[in-house]
Design a protein around this motif. Structure first.
Motif, PDB file in Angstrom:
ATOM      1  N   ASN A  42       0.858  -1.181   0.000  1.00  0.00           N
ATOM      2  CA  ASN A  42       0.000   0.000   0.000  1.00  0.00           C
ATOM      3  C   ASN A  42       0.895   1.232   0.000  1.00  0.00           C
ATOM      4  O   ASN A  42       2.072   1.163  -0.332  1.00  0.00           O
ATOM      5  CB  ASN A  42      -0.928  -0.020   1.218  1.00  0.00           C
ATOM      6  N   ALA A  43       0.326   2.362   0.369  1.00  0.00           N
ATOM      7  CA  ALA A  43       1.057   3.627   0.342  1.00  0.00           C
ATOM      8  C   ALA A  43       2.245   3.596   1.301  1.00  0.00           C
ATOM      9  O   ALA A  43       2.100   3.331   2.493  1.00  0.00           O
ATOM     10  CB  ALA A  43       0.117   4.777   0.709  1.00  0.00           C
ATOM     11  N   LEU A  44       3.447   3.890   0.761  1.00  0.00           N
ATOM     12  CA  LEU A  44       4.691   3.859   1.526  1.00  0.00           C
ATOM     13  C   LEU A  44       5.396   5.209   1.456  1.00  0.00           C
ATOM     14  O   LEU A  44       5.463   5.829   0.393  1.00  0.00           O
ATOM     15  CB  LEU A  44       5.637   2.791   0.973  1.00  0.00           C
ATOM     16  N   LEU A  45       5.938   5.630   2.583  1.00  0.00           N
ATOM     17  CA  LEU A  45       6.769   6.835   2.656  1.00  0.00           C
ATOM     18  C   LEU A  45       8.128   6.462   3.214  1.00  0.00           C
ATOM     19  O   LEU A  45       8.228   5.945   4.329  1.00  0.00           O
ATOM     20  CB  LEU A  45       6.145   7.877   3.596  1.00  0.00           C
ATOM     21  N   PHE A  46       9.183   6.700   2.463  1.00  0.00           N
ATOM     22  CA  PHE A  46      10.544   6.605   2.983  1.00  0.00           C
ATOM     23  C   PHE A  46      10.998   8.022   3.325  1.00  0.00           C
ATOM     24  O   PHE A  46      10.861   8.934   2.494  1.00  0.00           O
ATOM     25  CB  PHE A  46      11.506   6.003   1.963  1.00  0.00           C
TER      26      PHE A  46
ATOM     27  N   ARG B 270      14.342  15.597   5.963  1.00  0.00           N
ATOM     28  CA  ARG B 270      12.886  15.443   5.917  1.00  0.00           C
ATOM     29  C   ARG B 270      12.375  15.202   4.491  1.00  0.00           C
ATOM     30  O   ARG B 270      11.185  15.313   4.223  1.00  0.00           O
ATOM     31  CB  ARG B 270      12.158  16.636   6.554  1.00  0.00           C
ATOM     32  N   LYS B 271      13.285  14.854   3.577  1.00  0.00           N
ATOM     33  CA  LYS B 271      12.851  14.515   2.225  1.00  0.00           C
ATOM     34  C   LYS B 271      12.146  13.176   2.245  1.00  0.00           C
ATOM     35  O   LYS B 271      12.587  12.245   2.920  1.00  0.00           O
ATOM     36  CB  LYS B 271      14.036  14.464   1.263  1.00  0.00           C
ATOM     37  N   VAL B 272      11.026  13.076   1.503  1.00  0.00           N
ATOM     38  CA  VAL B 272      10.269  11.833   1.450  1.00  0.00           C
ATOM     39  C   VAL B 272      10.249  11.289   0.030  1.00  0.00           C
ATOM     40  O   VAL B 272      10.257  12.042  -0.950  1.00  0.00           O
ATOM     41  CB  VAL B 272       8.825  12.010   1.964  1.00  0.00           C
ATOM     42  N   PHE B 273      10.219   9.961  -0.037  1.00  0.00           N
ATOM     43  CA  PHE B 273      10.068   9.238  -1.295  1.00  0.00           C
ATOM     44  C   PHE B 273       8.825   8.355  -1.136  1.00  0.00           C
ATOM     45  O   PHE B 273       8.754   7.553  -0.206  1.00  0.00           O
ATOM     46  CB  PHE B 273      11.283   8.362  -1.585  1.00  0.00           C
ATOM     47  N   ALA B 274       7.871   8.495  -2.031  1.00  0.00           N
ATOM     48  CA  ALA B 274       6.622   7.746  -1.923  1.00  0.00           C
ATOM     49  C   ALA B 274       6.393   6.901  -3.163  1.00  0.00           C
ATOM     50  O   ALA B 274       6.859   7.237  -4.263  1.00  0.00           O
ATOM     51  CB  ALA B 274       5.448   8.708  -1.727  1.00  0.00           C
TER      52      ALA B 274
ATOM     53  N   ALA C 267       2.388   3.788   5.418  1.00  0.00           N
ATOM     54  CA  ALA C 267       3.426   3.156   6.219  1.00  0.00           C
ATOM     55  C   ALA C 267       4.679   4.008   6.049  1.00  0.00           C
ATOM     56  O   ALA C 267       5.182   4.164   4.937  1.00  0.00           O
ATOM     57  CB  ALA C 267       3.680   1.728   5.760  1.00  0.00           C
ATOM     58  N   MET C 268       5.152   4.597   7.155  1.00  0.00           N
ATOM     59  CA  MET C 268       6.336   5.448   7.108  1.00  0.00           C
ATOM     60  C   MET C 268       7.536   4.673   7.634  1.00  0.00           C
ATOM     61  O   MET C 268       7.468   4.027   8.676  1.00  0.00           O
ATOM     62  CB  MET C 268       6.141   6.702   7.966  1.00  0.00           C
ATOM     63  N   VAL C 269       8.659   4.746   6.919  1.00  0.00           N
ATOM     64  CA  VAL C 269       9.886   4.073   7.334  1.00  0.00           C
ATOM     65  C   VAL C 269      11.059   5.028   7.128  1.00  0.00           C
ATOM     66  O   VAL C 269      11.166   5.679   6.086  1.00  0.00           O
ATOM     67  CB  VAL C 269      10.121   2.774   6.547  1.00  0.00           C
ATOM     68  N   MET C 270      11.934   5.109   8.118  1.00  0.00           N
ATOM     69  CA  MET C 270      13.085   5.997   8.038  1.00  0.00           C
ATOM     70  C   MET C 270      14.213   5.371   7.230  1.00  0.00           C
ATOM     71  O   MET C 270      14.461   4.164   7.297  1.00  0.00           O
ATOM     72  CB  MET C 270      13.603   6.318   9.439  1.00  0.00           C
ATOM     73  N   LEU C 271      14.878   6.196   6.474  1.00  0.00           N
ATOM     74  CA  LEU C 271      16.082   5.793   5.753  1.00  0.00           C
ATOM     75  C   LEU C 271      17.305   6.028   6.635  1.00  0.00           C
ATOM     76  O   LEU C 271      17.295   6.917   7.485  1.00  0.00           O
ATOM     77  CB  LEU C 271      16.207   6.604   4.461  1.00  0.00           C
ATOM     78  N   PRO C 272      18.368   5.242   6.469  1.00  0.00           N
ATOM     79  CA  PRO C 272      18.523   4.173   5.488  1.00  0.00           C
ATOM     80  C   PRO C 272      17.836   2.894   5.926  1.00  0.00           C
ATOM     81  O   PRO C 272      17.684   2.649   7.128  1.00  0.00           O
ATOM     82  CB  PRO C 272      20.039   3.968   5.431  1.00  0.00           C
ATOM     83  N   LEU C 273      17.415   2.096   4.973  1.00  0.00           N
ATOM     84  CA  LEU C 273      16.847   0.788   5.278  1.00  0.00           C
ATOM     85  C   LEU C 273      17.976  -0.200   5.582  1.00  0.00           C
ATOM     86  O   LEU C 273      19.133   0.051   5.278  1.00  0.00           O
ATOM     87  CB  LEU C 273      16.024   0.293   4.088  1.00  0.00           C
TER      88      LEU C 273
END
Length: 429
Positions: free
Chosen positions: A53-57, A63-67, A106-112
């Motif tokens: 589903n919708a993901l935010l890195f 604070r840059k996001v990748f979706a 679903a928000m997840v912080m970088l780096p993975l």
């Protein structure tokens, strides 16, 4: 209802992490999206639902996001098969699920994580939280402060030592015996702490089921899964506290061992299932009538003497820490802030319960109608989660207020007031 965001927030990241974040390429981000998309599709039978589903890195430093898809109000811009933008300051950064700009993400912080299966595990965990309401599970994060007390920690550690042996065993007979002992330690803990069966179960239905989902969707082989679960327990034992993170290690082991017998067990539980009772029945286990005797007879199989010594020593040390925090946030003049529409993010591994006075969070970020509070040297959260106490302010520069280990960016319409006892509080103008 207050939204509690559990995760390791931006101020816990070190310089090495920040350096890694600056070198994450857009190509890598697209690979990460494709990895989890493929993994959830291949394991859609786990919940009879594709969890993708919708993901935010999020890069915490910038604070840059990748979706992987657009938001509903157009703040994210197309960028080569994904969407990018900047996350507003009022949105806390954590590994969590959030409602933002008209969607549930679903928000997840970088780096993975560097390893693919670990990345998929983490992302599937957070995607479960995103899908949780649709799967019929409540978003519930109760305190389990008894797990910071000496006996609570001791019998949780014994349970996890038994689970570790169970998951590493190849003999069905040995697995069964270790499971029996693990559940005996668990049931004994429930006898010692009234209501702990309910509070632990609530967190396990939330975080435990999420981590079980991550483990299963990561698609490790049997040897890899056993090693992952056992190593996770060993790392868990190094955490300063267990009260909010134990469920990441209990339910994945019980659940994985049961999945080897029944591929549909997780689809048979509901938001009201008592997981302990469910596992006892599913594994066809009989708990001894004299639980205390069974505990004493079996604890030495699981480093019982060493654990008891370590927990006795910790208990003596923690009493001094608790006394210092009680003086700092209760007995001496302090600054009390009541919540209106609070959101909070914190590290669940290092919190310190203060008897019946609440819980100290050494690092946390709070956002509310009154502004943004960043804490780096501790704050006392009330038992009812309706207010927080910090040390008195030492400097005010416009809307920015600073104290020992905290800063408050105050919103318009609020001011500070000091009473006759030199306690501060926040009021609306």
């Amino acid at each position: 209802m207050k939204q509690i965001i559990l995760g390791i927030i931006l101020f816990l990241l070190n310089q090495n992490t920040a350096a890694q974040q600056r070198h994450i390429s857009n190509d890598s981000i697209r690979v990460f999206f494709n990895e989890i998309k493929k993994a959830t599709r291949e394991k859609s039978n786990l919940w009879n639902k594709d969890l993708y589903n919708a993901l935010l890195f999020v890069e915490p430093q910038t604070r840059k996001v990748f979706a992987n898809e657009p938001d509903s109000i157009g703040s994210l811009q197309p960028d080569q098969n994904m969407y990018t933008g900047i996350l507003p300051d009022k949105v806390n950064i954590a590994n969590t699920s959030i409602n933002w700009n008209g969607k549930r993400w679903a928000m997840v912080m970088l780096p993975l994580p560097a390893h693919k299966k670990d990345r998929i595990n983490l992302l599937a965990h957070e995607l479960f939280h995103s899908a949780q309401p649709s799967l019929g599970f409540a978003l519930n994060n109760p305190d389990n402060n008894h797990l910071d007390q000496m006996d609570g920690r001791t019998y949780l550690r014994l349970e996890l030592e038994a689970l570790k042996k169970a998951v590493l065993s190849s003999s069905e007979k040995e697995i069964r015996q270790h499971l029996i002992n693990a559940l005996v330690f668990r049931k004994y803990r429930y006898i010692l702490y009234k209501g702990s069966d309910t509070s632990e179960n609530d967190l396990e239905l939330n975080e435990g089921m999420a981590e079980f989902t991550g483990v299963m969707i990561s698609n490790r082989n049997k040897k890899q899964t056993a090693a992952y679960l056992a190593d996770g327990i060993n790392r868990f034992f190094t955490n300063p506290t267990f009260v909010r993170s134990f469920a990441y290690h209990t339910i994945p082991v019980y659940g994985y061992l049961l999945y080897n017998r029944d591929k549909n067990w997780n689809k048979k539980i509901t938001n009201t299932t008592n997981l302990t009772r469910y596992f006892i029945n599913a594994f066809q286990i009989s708990i001894p009538v004299d639980i205390e005797k069974a505990v004493k007879d079996n604890m030495n199989q699981y480093n019982g003497m060493i654990i008891s010594q370590e927990e006795t020593q910790r208990h003596e040390k923690i009493k001094k820490i608790i006394a210092d925090y009680k003086f700092k946030f209760i007995e001496q003049p302090h600054f009390e802030i009541k919540f209106e529409k609070m959101n909070v993010s914190f590290d669940p591994r290092n919190i310190i319960p203060i008897e019946n006075k609440g819980t100290v969070y050494p690092n946390m970020k709070l956002t509310d109608s009154w502004g943004i509070l960043n804490v780096e040297k501790g704050a006392l959260m009330s038992p009812d989660w309706d207010k927080v106490s910090i040390t008195n302010p030492v400097r005010t520069e416009g809307k920015k207020i600073t104290g020992d280990g905290w800063t408050l960016d105050l919103a318009n319409g609020y001011t500070l007031e000091k009473d006759k006892a030199n306690n501060y509080r926040l009021i609306k103008k």
